[in-house]
Structures are given as C-alpha cells and as structure tokens.
Design a protein around this motif. Structure first.
Motif, short mmCIF file in Angstrom:
data_model
loop_
_atom_site.label_atom_id
_atom_site.label_comp_id
_atom_site.label_asym_id
_atom_site.label_seq_id
_atom_site.Cartn_x
_atom_site.Cartn_y
_atom_site.Cartn_z
N GLN A 1 0.84 -1.21 0.00
CA GLN A 1 0.00 0.00 0.00
C GLN A 1 0.87 1.26 0.00
O GLN A 1 0.60 2.21 -0.73
CB GLN A 1 -0.91 -0.04 1.23
CG GLN A 1 -1.81 1.17 1.41
CD GLN A 1 -2.99 1.16 0.44
OE1 GLN A 1 -3.19 0.21 -0.30
NE2 GLN A 1 -3.76 2.23 0.44
N ALA A 2 1.95 1.22 0.79
CA ALA A 2 2.82 2.40 0.90
C ALA A 2 3.51 2.69 -0.43
O ALA A 2 3.61 3.84 -0.85
CB ALA A 2 3.86 2.18 1.99
N TYR A 3 3.98 1.62 -1.13
CA TYR A 3 4.64 1.84 -2.43
C TYR A 3 3.66 2.44 -3.43
O TYR A 3 3.98 3.36 -4.18
CB TYR A 3 5.20 0.51 -2.99
CG TYR A 3 6.42 -0.01 -2.25
CD1 TYR A 3 7.44 0.85 -1.89
CD2 TYR A 3 6.54 -1.36 -1.93
CE1 TYR A 3 8.56 0.38 -1.21
CE2 TYR A 3 7.66 -1.84 -1.27
CZ TYR A 3 8.66 -0.96 -0.90
OH TYR A 3 9.77 -1.42 -0.24
N ILE A 4 2.45 1.88 -3.44
CA ILE A 4 1.46 2.36 -4.42
C ILE A 4 1.07 3.80 -4.11
O ILE A 4 0.96 4.64 -5.01
CB ILE A 4 0.25 1.40 -4.44
CG1 ILE A 4 0.71 0.09 -5.06
CG2 ILE A 4 -0.94 2.00 -5.19
CD1 ILE A 4 -0.29 -1.00 -5.17
N ARG A 5 0.94 4.08 -2.85
CA ARG A 5 0.63 5.44 -2.42
C ARG A 5 1.75 6.40 -2.79
O ARG A 5 1.50 7.52 -3.26
CB ARG A 5 0.46 5.41 -0.90
CG ARG A 5 -0.61 6.28 -0.45
CD ARG A 5 -1.01 5.94 0.95
NE ARG A 5 -1.56 7.16 1.47
CZ ARG A 5 -0.83 8.12 2.00
NH1 ARG A 5 0.45 7.96 2.14
NH2 ARG A 5 -1.39 9.22 2.39
N SER A 6 3.02 5.98 -2.58
CA SER A 6 4.15 6.84 -2.93
C SER A 6 4.14 7.14 -4.42
O SER A 6 4.36 8.29 -4.83
CB SER A 6 5.49 6.16 -2.61
OG SER A 6 5.59 5.93 -1.26
N ALA A 7 3.92 6.09 -5.23
CA ALA A 7 3.89 6.29 -6.69
C ALA A 7 2.80 7.31 -7.04
O ALA A 7 3.01 8.21 -7.86
CB ALA A 7 3.63 4.96 -7.40
N HIS A 8 1.65 7.19 -6.35
CA HIS A 8 0.53 8.11 -6.63
C HIS A 8 0.94 9.55 -6.34
O HIS A 8 0.71 10.46 -7.15
CB HIS A 8 -0.68 7.70 -5.78
CG HIS A 8 -1.93 8.42 -6.18
ND1 HIS A 8 -2.71 8.00 -7.23
CD2 HIS A 8 -2.53 9.54 -5.69
CE1 HIS A 8 -3.74 8.83 -7.36
NE2 HIS A 8 -3.66 9.78 -6.44
N ILE A 9 1.59 9.74 -5.21
CA ILE A 9 1.94 11.10 -4.81
C ILE A 9 3.06 11.66 -5.70
O ILE A 9 3.01 12.81 -6.13
CB ILE A 9 2.28 11.13 -3.30
CG1 ILE A 9 0.97 10.96 -2.53
CG2 ILE A 9 2.96 12.43 -2.91
CD1 ILE A 9 1.12 10.63 -1.08
N ILE A 10 4.06 10.81 -6.02
CA ILE A 10 5.16 11.28 -6.89
C ILE A 10 4.60 11.70 -8.25
O ILE A 10 4.84 12.81 -8.73
CB ILE A 10 6.25 10.19 -7.05
CG1 ILE A 10 6.98 10.00 -5.72
CG2 ILE A 10 7.23 10.55 -8.16
CD1 ILE A 10 7.85 8.76 -5.63
N PHE A 11 3.78 10.82 -8.86
CA PHE A 11 3.23 11.17 -10.18
C PHE A 11 2.22 12.31 -10.07
O PHE A 11 2.03 13.07 -11.02
CB PHE A 11 2.63 9.94 -10.86
CG PHE A 11 3.68 9.13 -11.56
CD1 PHE A 11 4.08 9.45 -12.84
CD2 PHE A 11 4.31 8.06 -10.92
CE1 PHE A 11 5.08 8.73 -13.49
CE2 PHE A 11 5.30 7.33 -11.55
CZ PHE A 11 5.69 7.66 -12.84
N GLY A 12 1.58 12.44 -8.90
CA GLY A 12 0.67 13.58 -8.68
C GLY A 12 1.42 14.89 -8.77
O GLY A 12 1.01 15.80 -9.50
N PHE A 13 2.59 14.95 -8.12
CA PHE A 13 3.37 16.20 -8.17
C PHE A 13 4.01 16.39 -9.55
O PHE A 13 4.18 17.53 -9.99
CB PHE A 13 4.40 16.25 -7.04
CG PHE A 13 3.77 16.65 -5.72
CD1 PHE A 13 3.26 17.93 -5.55
CD2 PHE A 13 3.66 15.74 -4.68
CE1 PHE A 13 2.66 18.31 -4.35
CE2 PHE A 13 3.06 16.11 -3.48
CZ PHE A 13 2.55 17.39 -3.31
N VAL A 14 4.34 15.27 -10.22
CA VAL A 14 4.86 15.39 -11.60
C VAL A 14 3.77 16.03 -12.48
O VAL A 14 4.02 16.98 -13.23
CB VAL A 14 5.27 14.01 -12.17
CG1 VAL A 14 5.52 14.07 -13.67
CG2 VAL A 14 6.52 13.49 -11.45
#
Ligand code: HEM
Length: 232
Positions: free
Chosen positions: A61-74
């Motif tokens: 869950q944490a990895y998927i959440r991190s990917a979401h936030i990183i791509f969100g800021f991208v």
C-alpha cells in the motif's frame, strides 16, 4: 516552415504544429494520468493481500501510495509549465491561434456537422478546432480540480515540510468542500472524468487521423502537420 513534400499525387507543406516541449509534456502527462488512475483506484480499494509476516517488509500500500503522490506532483509541475508554454512560448503560437475560432458559431456548426459525417471539415486556424479547444480547456480544469483536492488530501497526511506549507495554503479546499471526507469523494469522482476522457480522446484522435490524414495522431509524436496550402 519546412520544405514541400511531394506525396506522389499532390504537394503538401510541412508545418511545425507542436513544439518539442509540448510533445514531451503531452506524453509525460499521459503517463502520469495512467499511473494516477491505476494507483488511485488501488488506494480506493486495496485488494492485494500480502502473506502475513512479522518483519516490517509488507509495504504494498505504501509503495502504491508513494507512486501516486510522486506522479501527482509530476502532473502538477508539468501542467503549470504547460500553461506557461501555452501563453508565452513562441512554439505554441499554433495553439494560441485556435482561440478566436471558439467565438465563431459558423466554425462550430461546420465542425460538429463534419463529426456527424454530414459535411466537410471547415478550414481551421491553428492547431485545434473549437470543439477540441473547449475539450482540452475542460481537461485543464479537471487537472486543476483533481490537483487541488489531491494536495489537500496530501497535506492532511504529511504535516511537516512541504505538507505543512501546503496545509496552510490549501485549508480552504476542505472548508469549501465541507470536510475532508468530501474532498476525498470529489477527488474520486473527478477520476471518472479522466477514465471517460481517455478512450474518447484516443478514439477522436484516431478517427480524425483516418478521416483527415494530414498529420493526425503522428503530429503529437513528430510535431509536424501536412497541409495542401500555406494558410494554417
Ligand atoms: C489524474 C490525476 C489523479 C487521479 C486520477 C487520482 C485518483 C485518485 C483516487 C481514485 C484516489 C482514491 C480516493 C479514494 O480513497 O476513494 C486518490 C487518492 C489520493 N490522491 Fe489522487 N489522483 C490524481 C491526482 C492526484 C494529485 C495531483 C495528487 C497530489 C499530490 C493526489 C494525491 C492523492 C492523495 C494524497 C490521495 C489519498 C491517499 C490516501 O488516502 O492514502 N492525487 N487519488
């Protein structure tokens, strides 16, 4: 303006329609949106069940959440720069040239009729017909709303550093939406706007390319559009 190209039957002129940065940002945004839809859908309903372990290693869950936030800021960064390019970049003049046509009912009617297969596509100034222009403008609003709600959600989880600053700047989003739970629901509903937009966008781009083969889909890869005349 590039050289004339002899098609064998007719002579076409090659115009630069989309600058290199515009094309790069298009594909980076496409990638971000795809990743955000998949990771966001997973965050909404985490369905993977890891094998239980006493070691602190299960971070699905944490990895998927991190990917979401990183791509969100991208997505946020690219979208801000994309707006800047639209208004100020010399290479975006073809896009800006499309704007005055949205005030011309005749061009609207002819465009819609051509999409309904009952008329010829009107001559278009610049990169987009009025329907495309309004659609992409709506998409920009959608990106803005999903970004604002996303940042409000982010700031409620990360309270220090960037999250602390954003928390102060975006507190109003929570207030306007009537609470954090509503921010989440709105963020979720807006996702469906993208889920609907993507297949329609791909279908229309391919349809246009097949019906009017003067650049079509490949112009967002090569940047070039081919026209019979010099007036673009
Ligand atoms: C195309 C753009 C985006 C899509 C499709 C999308 C989609 C989603 C979805 C479906 C959820 C789950 C909501 C729920 O629990 O029902 C979510 C959660 C979230 N999104 Fe987005 N999102 C996008 C952009 C952003 C942006 C730009 C940010 C800002 C950085 C962001 C930050 C978050 C955060 C922080 C959560 C909550 C995570 C959690 O509860 O653990 N999202 N997103």
């Amino acid at each position: 303006m590039r050289d004339a190209i002899d098609s064998g039957l007719q002579e076409f002129k090659a115009h630069t329609e989309f600058s290199g940065l515009t094309r790069l940002f298009h594909w980076l945004r496409a990638l971000s949106i795809f990743v955000l839809i998949f990771t966001g859908t997973y965050i909404a309903m985490p369905f993977l069940q890891s094998t239980p372990s006493t070691e602190p290693t299960i971070f699905t869950q944490a990895y998927i959440r991190s990917a979401h936030i990183i791509f969100g800021f991208v997505l946020i960064a690219i979208s801000c720069f994309r707006v800047y390019l639209f208004f100020f970049d010399k290479g975006s003049k073809e896009e800006r040239a499309s704007f005055p046509q949205i005030k011309q009912p005749k061009v609207w009617i002819k465009t819609v009729l051509s999409y309904m297969l009952v008329g010829k596509h009107p001559h278009i100034d610049g990169a987009y017909n009025p329907l495309q222009f309004v659609t992409y403008f709506t998409l920009a609003i959608l990106v803005l709303l999903i970004s604002i709600t996303g940042v409000a959600l982010y700031a409620n989880v990360y309270h220090s550093g960037l999250g602390g600053v954003l928390g102060v700047c975006f507190k109003w989003v929570e207030v306007v939406c009537g609470g954090l739970a509503n921010v989440r629901v709105i963020h979720h509903i807006l996702t469906w706007g993208f889920v609907i937009f993507i297949p329609v966008h791909i279908y229309m781009a391919v349809w246009n390319a097949i019906k009017y083969p003067n650049g079509g889909v490949d112009s967002i890869v090569s940047g070039i559009r081919y026209t019979k005349d010099l007036k673009v």
